[in-house]
Design a protein around this motif. Structure first.
Motif, mmCIF file in Angstrom:
data_model
loop_
_atom_site.group_PDB
_atom_site.id
_atom_site.type_symbol
_atom_site.label_atom_id
_atom_site.label_comp_id
_atom_site.label_asym_id
_atom_site.label_seq_id
_atom_site.Cartn_x
_atom_site.Cartn_y
_atom_site.Cartn_z
ATOM 1 N N PHE A 1 0.864 -1.173 0.000
ATOM 2 C CA PHE A 1 0.000 0.000 0.000
ATOM 3 C C PHE A 1 0.902 1.226 0.000
ATOM 4 O O PHE A 1 1.880 1.295 0.744
ATOM 5 C CB PHE A 1 -0.915 0.018 1.223
ATOM 6 C CG PHE A 1 -1.971 -1.044 1.175
ATOM 7 C CD1 PHE A 1 -3.179 -0.817 0.543
ATOM 8 C CD2 PHE A 1 -1.750 -2.290 1.751
ATOM 9 C CE1 PHE A 1 -4.157 -1.800 0.486
ATOM 10 C CE2 PHE A 1 -2.713 -3.279 1.709
ATOM 11 C CZ PHE A 1 -3.919 -3.041 1.076
ATOM 12 N N VAL B 1 -3.215 3.540 -0.888
ATOM 13 C CA VAL B 1 -3.695 3.017 -2.166
ATOM 14 C C VAL B 1 -2.947 1.723 -2.461
ATOM 15 O O VAL B 1 -1.716 1.651 -2.321
ATOM 16 C CB VAL B 1 -3.452 4.045 -3.301
ATOM 17 C CG1 VAL B 1 -3.936 3.503 -4.630
ATOM 18 C CG2 VAL B 1 -4.137 5.372 -2.968
ATOM 19 N N SER B 2 -3.674 0.691 -2.884
ATOM 20 C CA SER B 2 -3.058 -0.589 -3.198
ATOM 21 C C SER B 2 -2.060 -0.439 -4.342
ATOM 22 O O SER B 2 -2.335 0.212 -5.356
ATOM 23 C CB SER B 2 -4.128 -1.604 -3.591
ATOM 24 O OG SER B 2 -3.520 -2.789 -4.073
ATOM 25 N N GLY B 3 -0.913 -1.059 -4.182
ATOM 26 C CA GLY B 3 0.097 -1.051 -5.229
ATOM 27 C C GLY B 3 -0.372 -1.734 -6.502
ATOM 28 O O GLY B 3 0.223 -1.551 -7.568
ATOM 29 N N ASP B 4 -1.455 -2.518 -6.417
ATOM 30 C CA ASP B 4 -2.019 -3.172 -7.604
ATOM 31 C C ASP B 4 -2.416 -2.144 -8.661
ATOM 32 O O ASP B 4 -2.541 -2.475 -9.837
ATOM 33 C CB ASP B 4 -3.245 -4.010 -7.240
ATOM 34 C CG ASP B 4 -2.896 -5.223 -6.385
ATOM 35 O OD1 ASP B 4 -1.732 -5.677 -6.422
ATOM 36 O OD2 ASP B 4 -3.797 -5.726 -5.696
ATOM 37 N N ASN B 5 -2.601 -0.906 -8.250
ATOM 38 C CA ASN B 5 -3.001 0.161 -9.174
ATOM 39 C C ASN B 5 -1.829 0.774 -9.942
ATOM 40 O O ASN B 5 -2.041 1.653 -10.773
ATOM 41 C CB ASN B 5 -3.735 1.275 -8.409
ATOM 42 C CG ASN B 5 -5.034 0.788 -7.823
ATOM 43 O OD1 ASN B 5 -5.860 0.233 -8.524
ATOM 44 N ND2 ASN B 5 -5.204 0.978 -6.523
ATOM 45 N N PHE B 6 -0.610 0.313 -9.658
ATOM 46 C CA PHE B 6 0.582 0.909 -10.268
ATOM 47 C C PHE B 6 1.475 -0.190 -10.845
ATOM 48 O O PHE B 6 1.669 -1.229 -10.223
ATOM 49 C CB PHE B 6 1.368 1.713 -9.229
ATOM 50 C CG PHE B 6 0.538 2.741 -8.528
ATOM 51 C CD1 PHE B 6 0.272 3.965 -9.123
ATOM 52 C CD2 PHE B 6 -0.006 2.486 -7.281
ATOM 53 C CE1 PHE B 6 -0.506 4.911 -8.480
ATOM 54 C CE2 PHE B 6 -0.789 3.424 -6.627
ATOM 55 C CZ PHE B 6 -1.041 4.648 -7.231
ATOM 56 N N ASP B 7 2.044 0.082 -12.004
ATOM 57 C CA ASP B 7 2.965 -0.870 -12.623
ATOM 58 C C ASP B 7 4.132 -1.154 -11.690
ATOM 59 O O ASP B 7 4.738 -0.233 -11.139
ATOM 60 C CB ASP B 7 3.507 -0.325 -13.948
ATOM 61 C CG ASP B 7 2.498 -0.389 -15.073
ATOM 62 O OD1 ASP B 7 1.512 -1.144 -14.950
ATOM 63 O OD2 ASP B 7 2.689 0.320 -16.081
ATOM 64 N N TRP C 1 4.157 -2.609 -8.767
ATOM 65 C CA TRP C 1 3.863 -2.647 -7.336
ATOM 66 C C TRP C 1 2.753 -3.632 -6.990
ATOM 67 O O TRP C 1 2.200 -3.598 -5.889
ATOM 68 C CB TRP C 1 3.502 -1.253 -6.826
ATOM 69 C CG TRP C 1 4.676 -0.345 -6.857
ATOM 70 C CD1 TRP C 1 4.947 0.600 -7.798
ATOM 71 C CD2 TRP C 1 5.763 -0.324 -5.935
ATOM 72 N NE1 TRP C 1 6.137 1.218 -7.516
ATOM 73 C CE2 TRP C 1 6.661 0.670 -6.371
ATOM 74 C CE3 TRP C 1 6.067 -1.051 -4.788
ATOM 75 C CZ2 TRP C 1 7.837 0.952 -5.698
ATOM 76 C CZ3 TRP C 1 7.247 -0.764 -4.119
ATOM 77 C CH2 TRP C 1 8.106 0.224 -4.562
ATOM 78 N N GLY C 2 2.410 -4.518 -7.914
ATOM 79 C CA GLY C 2 1.340 -5.494 -7.677
ATOM 80 C C GLY C 2 1.711 -6.522 -6.624
ATOM 81 O O GLY C 2 2.874 -6.724 -6.285
ATOM 82 N N ARG C 3 0.700 -7.178 -6.112
ATOM 83 C CA ARG C 3 0.888 -8.183 -5.068
ATOM 84 C C ARG C 3 1.725 -9.351 -5.574
ATOM 85 O O ARG C 3 1.747 -9.641 -6.760
ATOM 86 C CB ARG C 3 -0.449 -8.661 -4.534
ATOM 87 C CG ARG C 3 -1.339 -9.315 -5.564
ATOM 88 C CD ARG C 3 -2.742 -9.576 -5.052
ATOM 89 N NE ARG C 3 -3.410 -8.321 -4.748
ATOM 90 C CZ ARG C 3 -4.406 -8.201 -3.873
ATOM 91 N NH1 ARG C 3 -4.897 -9.250 -3.272
ATOM 92 N NH2 ARG C 3 -4.946 -7.026 -3.628
ATOM 93 N N LYS D 1 5.289 3.506 2.387
ATOM 94 C CA LYS D 1 4.550 2.302 1.990
ATOM 95 C C LYS D 1 4.293 1.450 3.213
ATOM 96 O O LYS D 1 5.027 1.534 4.197
ATOM 97 C CB LYS D 1 5.351 1.505 0.966
ATOM 98 C CG LYS D 1 5.594 2.259 -0.326
ATOM 99 C CD LYS D 1 6.561 1.479 -1.205
ATOM 100 C CE LYS D 1 7.072 2.333 -2.318
ATOM 101 N NZ LYS D 1 7.964 3.395 -1.868
#
Length: 76
Positions: free
Chosen positions: A9, A17-23, A25-27, A60
């Motif tokens: 996050f 904001v979840s890192g899934d929303n950014f290149d 930084w996904g889970r 983060k």
């Protein structure tokens, strides 16, 4: 079999904001809770080290959550 995901996050304008929303930084998926917690600890320590060098570094937080692996779902 249960696996775990490490979710990043990122603090943006006062909101997490979840890192899934950014290149980039996904889970990430880990085979066990222990493996996920080990990576979480590594990420947290790395963040502390970087923040000492660059105090403007974006904050983060890291969370391990359980997930289920897809099972073979053959019908009988």
């Amino acid at each position: 079999m249960e696996t775990f995901v490490l979710i990043v996050f990122i603090l943006i304008n006062g909101s997490w904001v979840s890192g899934d929303n950014f290149d980039g930084w996904g889970r990430t998926i880990h085979e066990s809770k222990e493996a996920c917690l080990e990576r979480k600890e590594f990420a947290e320590q790395n963040q502390i080290r970087i923040m000492k060098i660059n105090p403007r570094f974006i904050n983060k937080k890291f969370v391990c959550e359980p997930t289920l692996k897809p099972q073979n779902t053959k019908r009988k």
